[in-house]
Write a protein that holds these residues in place. Structure first.
Motif, PDB file in Angstrom:
ATOM      1  N   ALA A  70       0.907  -1.302   0.316  1.00 37.64           N
ATOM      2  CA  ALA A  70      -0.242   0.063  -0.053  1.00 37.64           C
ATOM      3  C   ALA A  70       1.078   1.160   0.080  1.00 37.64           C
ATOM      4  N   VAL A  71       0.568   2.387  -1.146  1.00 43.45           N
ATOM      5  CA  VAL A  71       1.197   3.800  -0.662  1.00 43.45           C
ATOM      6  C   VAL A  71       0.034   4.269  -1.117  1.00 43.45           C
ATOM      7  N   GLY A  72       0.729   5.638  -1.531  1.00 43.09           N
ATOM      8  CA  GLY A  72       0.284   6.612  -2.200  1.00 43.09           C
ATOM      9  C   GLY A  72       0.144   8.065  -1.501  1.00 43.09           C
ATOM     10  N   PRO A  73       0.233   9.495  -1.793  1.00 49.09           N
ATOM     11  CA  PRO A  73      -1.173   8.883  -3.065  1.00 49.09           C
ATOM     12  C   PRO A  73      -0.175   9.512  -4.390  1.00 49.09           C
ATOM     13  N   PRO A  74      -0.901   8.538  -5.646  1.00 50.35           N
ATOM     14  CA  PRO A  74      -0.319   8.442  -6.541  1.00 50.35           C
ATOM     15  C   PRO A  74       0.007  10.195  -7.274  1.00 50.35           C
ATOM     16  N   GLY A  75       1.311   9.547  -7.542  1.00 49.23           N
ATOM     17  CA  GLY A  75       1.846  10.442  -8.154  1.00 49.23           C
ATOM     18  C   GLY A  75       2.946  10.971  -7.349  1.00 49.23           C
ATOM     19  N   SER A  76       2.559  10.496  -6.018  1.00 45.15           N
ATOM     20  CA  SER A  76       3.801  11.118  -5.178  1.00 45.15           C
ATOM     21  C   SER A  76       5.190  10.820  -5.484  1.00 45.15           C
ATOM     22  N   ASP A  77       5.944  10.988  -4.957  1.00 42.75           N
ATOM     23  CA  ASP A  77       7.633  10.432  -5.232  1.00 42.75           C
ATOM     24  C   ASP A  77       7.369   8.935  -4.780  1.00 42.75           C
ATOM     25  N   ASP A  78       6.469   8.284  -3.412  1.00 47.21           N
ATOM     26  CA  ASP A  78       7.081   7.169  -3.213  1.00 47.21           C
ATOM     27  C   ASP A  78       6.249   6.578  -3.934  1.00 47.21           C
ATOM     28  N   TYR A  79       5.281   6.914  -4.151  1.00 43.80           N
ATOM     29  CA  TYR A  79       4.362   5.855  -5.516  1.00 43.80           C
ATOM     30  C   TYR A  79       4.708   5.618  -6.502  1.00 43.80           C
ATOM     31  N   LYS A  80       6.271   6.426  -7.491  1.00 41.96           N
ATOM     32  CA  LYS A  80       6.534   6.604  -8.741  1.00 41.96           C
ATOM     33  C   LYS A  80       8.094   5.333  -8.082  1.00 41.96           C
TER      34      LYS A  80
END
Length: 331
Positions: A55-65
């Protein structure tokens, strides 16, 4: 018995023997196929990749990428672990899913409330607290003149601080810093700005000082420093001189230093190293996951880290957790 009857009997006996041989051969082949099928099935079951939900977020964030690139890298080759990213609105939701058993892994900031069964697997990145104040006045005709210049954290009492990022944990971290520096947190007014509002932050003449929390190579932080310098004067970076005390009292934070010239070379911003604190973004796993599965994920992650970093530069910040350091969250 006539010769024709004898010949017929011999032929029938030969035919029976031939059928028995054929049946025996078919039986052997059938058993062989069954054994082969069972072995192939067992081998497939043993070697098939484990799919871990993260689970990761929000979409588009550095973590998500970073996590999406990691999932792609895990799927490109024959590996024992696959990743299935689960989009969330942010780290709070990601950790809540982990606590509810709806995901195997989650990306969360270290100073958030962690589920009881969370354990650290890897550090995605370190976020550094950057505090600075403008060297110029608040503007023409303003009563806030140079005499009110802020030189240290203690000078923030009664002032207004613009915090980049709308997450409440940044404001909570600022309260920790203020309290450790002898400032009553309730006497400091916090105004939140989005990560895309650095210009608005710099133009707001009611803001006396600024705070960003992110990697030292964060474009958001460097853009904010540059914008405030352009509109409000050269930045004065505020040292958190109590950083070691903060780290001792709050193990989720670490004492760090901001190196000179990290935000600008000429003029150097900052001109000298600045004492501060950091907080890490972590990949955490459920304790109930098999240790061999987590170990396989860990090995694959650091095997593909450099390849991921070529696609998503933020992946270069991924590091192994410090197993020798006492932390609130077990490694």
């Amino acid at each position: 018995m006539s010769s024709s009857e004898s010949t017929s009997q011999t032929t029938s006996e030969a035919a029976r023997r031939e059928r028995r041989r054929s049946n025996s051969l078919l039986l052997v082949l059938a058993v062989g196929f069954l054994v082969f099928g069972a072995a192939a099935g067992a081998l497939y079951y043993t070697l098939r990749p484990d799919t871990l939900r993260i689970a990761v977020g929000p979409p588009g964030s550095d973590d998500y990428k970073v996590i999406q690139a990691m999932a792609d890298a895990f799927g490109d080759e024959s590996r024992t672990i696959r990743l299935l990213p689960i989009e969330t609105n942010g780290a709070v939701e990601a950790l809540a899913l982990l606590g509810a058993g709806k995901t195997d892994l989650a990306v969360g900031r270290g100073d958030l409330d962690m589920p009881a069964e969370a354990q650290t697997v890897a550090v995605v990145r370190k976020n550094f607290v950057v505090l600075w104040a403008p060297s110029g006045s608040a503007g023409k005709g303003s009563k806030r003149k140079l005499a009110l210049k802020i030189k240290e954290v203690a000078d923030l009492a009664g002032r207004r601080v613009g915090v980049i990022g709308r997450t409440p944990v940044n404001a909570a971290l600022l309260r920790v810093v203020l309290s450790a520096s002898g400032v009553e947190a309730d006497k400091v007014i916090v105004t939140h700005f989005g990560t895309d509002q650095t210009e608005e932050l710099a133009r707001d003449l009611t803001i006396d000082a600024f705070m960003a929390v992110g990697p030292l190579d964060s474009k958001v932080t460097s853009d904010a420093v540059a914008a405030t310098a352009r509109l409000r004067g050269e930045p004065k970076f505020l040292a958190i001189e109590t950083s070691e005390a903060i780290a001792l009292k709050h193990p989720r934070y670490e004492s760090e230093e901001i190196p000179p010239s990290v935000f600008n070379a000429d003029p150097a911003w900052p001109g000298d190293k600045v004492e501060t604190v950091s907080v890490s973004h972590l990949i955490v796993a459920r304790k109930s996951l098999p240790e061999t599965t987590v170990a396989a994920f860990f090995r694959q992650l650091f095997a593909v880290r450099q390849a991921i970093a070529r696609q998503v530069p933020g992946a270069a910040h991924i590091t192994k957790p410090d197993v020798d350091k006492d932390t609130e969250l077990p490694v």
